[in-house]
Design a protein around this motif. Structure first.
Motif, PDB file in Angstrom:
ATOM      1  N   ARG A 120      76.372  43.824 141.417  1.00 40.73           N
ATOM      2  CA  ARG A 120      76.410  45.289 141.461  1.00 40.73           C
ATOM      3  C   ARG A 120      75.015  45.822 141.135  1.00 40.73           C
ATOM      4  O   ARG A 120      74.414  45.417 140.140  1.00 40.73           O
ATOM      5  CB  ARG A 120      77.416  45.824 140.447  1.00 40.73           C
ATOM      6  N   ALA A 121      74.515  46.707 141.968  1.00 38.75           N
ATOM      7  CA  ALA A 121      73.139  47.161 141.786  1.00 38.75           C
ATOM      8  C   ALA A 121      72.987  48.621 142.181  1.00 38.75           C
ATOM      9  O   ALA A 121      73.766  49.165 142.967  1.00 38.75           O
ATOM     10  CB  ALA A 121      72.183  46.304 142.617  1.00 38.75           C
ATOM     11  N   PHE A 122      71.957  49.250 141.594  1.00 33.52           N
ATOM     12  CA  PHE A 122      71.498  50.579 142.005  1.00 33.52           C
ATOM     13  C   PHE A 122      70.113  50.404 142.614  1.00 33.52           C
ATOM     14  O   PHE A 122      69.321  49.564 142.169  1.00 33.52           O
ATOM     15  CB  PHE A 122      71.360  51.542 140.817  1.00 33.52           C
ATOM     16  N   ILE A 123      69.792  51.205 143.591  1.00 35.90           N
ATOM     17  CA  ILE A 123      68.445  51.229 144.149  1.00 35.90           C
ATOM     18  C   ILE A 123      67.590  52.167 143.310  1.00 35.90           C
ATOM     19  O   ILE A 123      67.953  53.334 143.103  1.00 35.90           O
ATOM     20  CB  ILE A 123      68.445  51.716 145.604  1.00 35.90           C
ATOM     21  N   GLU A 124      66.466  51.665 142.831  1.00 39.45           N
ATOM     22  CA  GLU A 124      65.517  52.532 142.132  1.00 39.45           C
ATOM     23  C   GLU A 124      64.624  53.208 143.164  1.00 39.45           C
ATOM     24  O   GLU A 124      63.966  52.536 143.968  1.00 39.45           O
ATOM     25  CB  GLU A 124      64.675  51.745 141.138  1.00 39.45           C
ATOM     26  N   VAL A 125      64.594  54.531 143.138  1.00 37.61           N
ATOM     27  CA  VAL A 125      63.826  55.312 144.107  1.00 37.61           C
ATOM     28  C   VAL A 125      62.650  55.965 143.391  1.00 37.61           C
ATOM     29  O   VAL A 125      62.824  56.684 142.407  1.00 37.61           O
ATOM     30  CB  VAL A 125      64.704  56.381 144.792  1.00 37.61           C
TER      31      VAL A 125
END
Length: 230
Positions: A120-125
């Motif tokens: 499970r991951a979030f994209i760092e923008v």
């Protein structure tokens, strides 16, 4: 001595007030305690005050803390992940919030596949396009997400950003609005394995503005634990 429990209650009250100002249900917003450099007693006090998300910047610092902290908590990696720590990170953390390159995405996908698990991951923008900060730039984001859709063992559950620091938190508002825009845009495109329901944005200086603009997770360190010891 810092009263961690009282600080948690204060931050939670501010979150509720910010949600109310923007017509949101405060239950949509989760408080993540950023634990970098803080000890076990302080972390336990935060958990005792109702914090259920804990964040760490470094795999090695997190390992003994995760082993020691009991209770219904979820650990997120909120700092940049070195590729040689990817396997350990998957074992320790429920969510990697700092996915910032295709090379790292493929590595996490491969390691998760070996474990027959899903990362499970979030994209760092990197909305401010700051050279000193990690993250995918806005102009690279659509192609990056398209490519992520082909990784079967990686599930994108959110977006994360660290905007430029301003003494006046109002100046961060446009950055939070941009991340909210990208959440809507990427959801609309219906890419496999990409469902960015979470928006991890807002820290001690600007979390109330972030909540007003749609944050579902705010990452708070100083307002809970006081200044870092190192």
């Amino acid at each position: 001595m810092v009263d961690v429990a009282a600080n948690c209650r204060r931050v939670m009250a501010n979150i509720r007030a910010a949600a109310a100002r923007s017509g949101r249900d405060p239950r949509e917003v989760k408080l993540l305690a950023a634990c970098k450099s803080h000890g076990l007693d302080a972390i336990r006090a935060a958990v005792g005050a109702g914090v259920r998300l804990l964040g760490e910047n470094y795999v090695q610092e997190a390992k003994p803390k995760i082993a020691a902290i009991e209770g219904p908590v979820e650990w997120h990696l909120i700092g940049r992940l070195q590729r040689n720590k990817a396997r350990q990170a998957l074992e320790l953390f429920s969510v990697i919030e700092s996915l910032d390159s295709m090379e790292l995405a493929r590595l996490l996908d491969r390691e998760a596949g070996r474990k027959r698990a899903v990362c499970r991951a979030f994209i760092e923008v990197n909305l401010g396009e700051e050279q000193t900060k990690a993250g995918v730039s806005e102009n690279q984001l659509p192609a990056f997400v398209d490519e992520l859709g082909g990784l079967a063992n990686l599930r994108i559950e959110g977006l994360m950003t660290i905007p430029p620091f301003f003494a006046d938190p109002e100046r961060t508002r446009p950055y939070f609005r941009r991340l909210k825009y990208w959440q809507s845009e990427l959801s609309r495109r219906a890419i496999p394995n990409v469902e960015p329901r979470e928006l991890s944005m807002g820290m001690t200086n600007d979390y109330e503005v972030a909540v007003e603009e749609g944050a579902t997770i705010v990452r708070i360190g100083t307002a809970i634990f006081g200044e870092r010891r190192r």
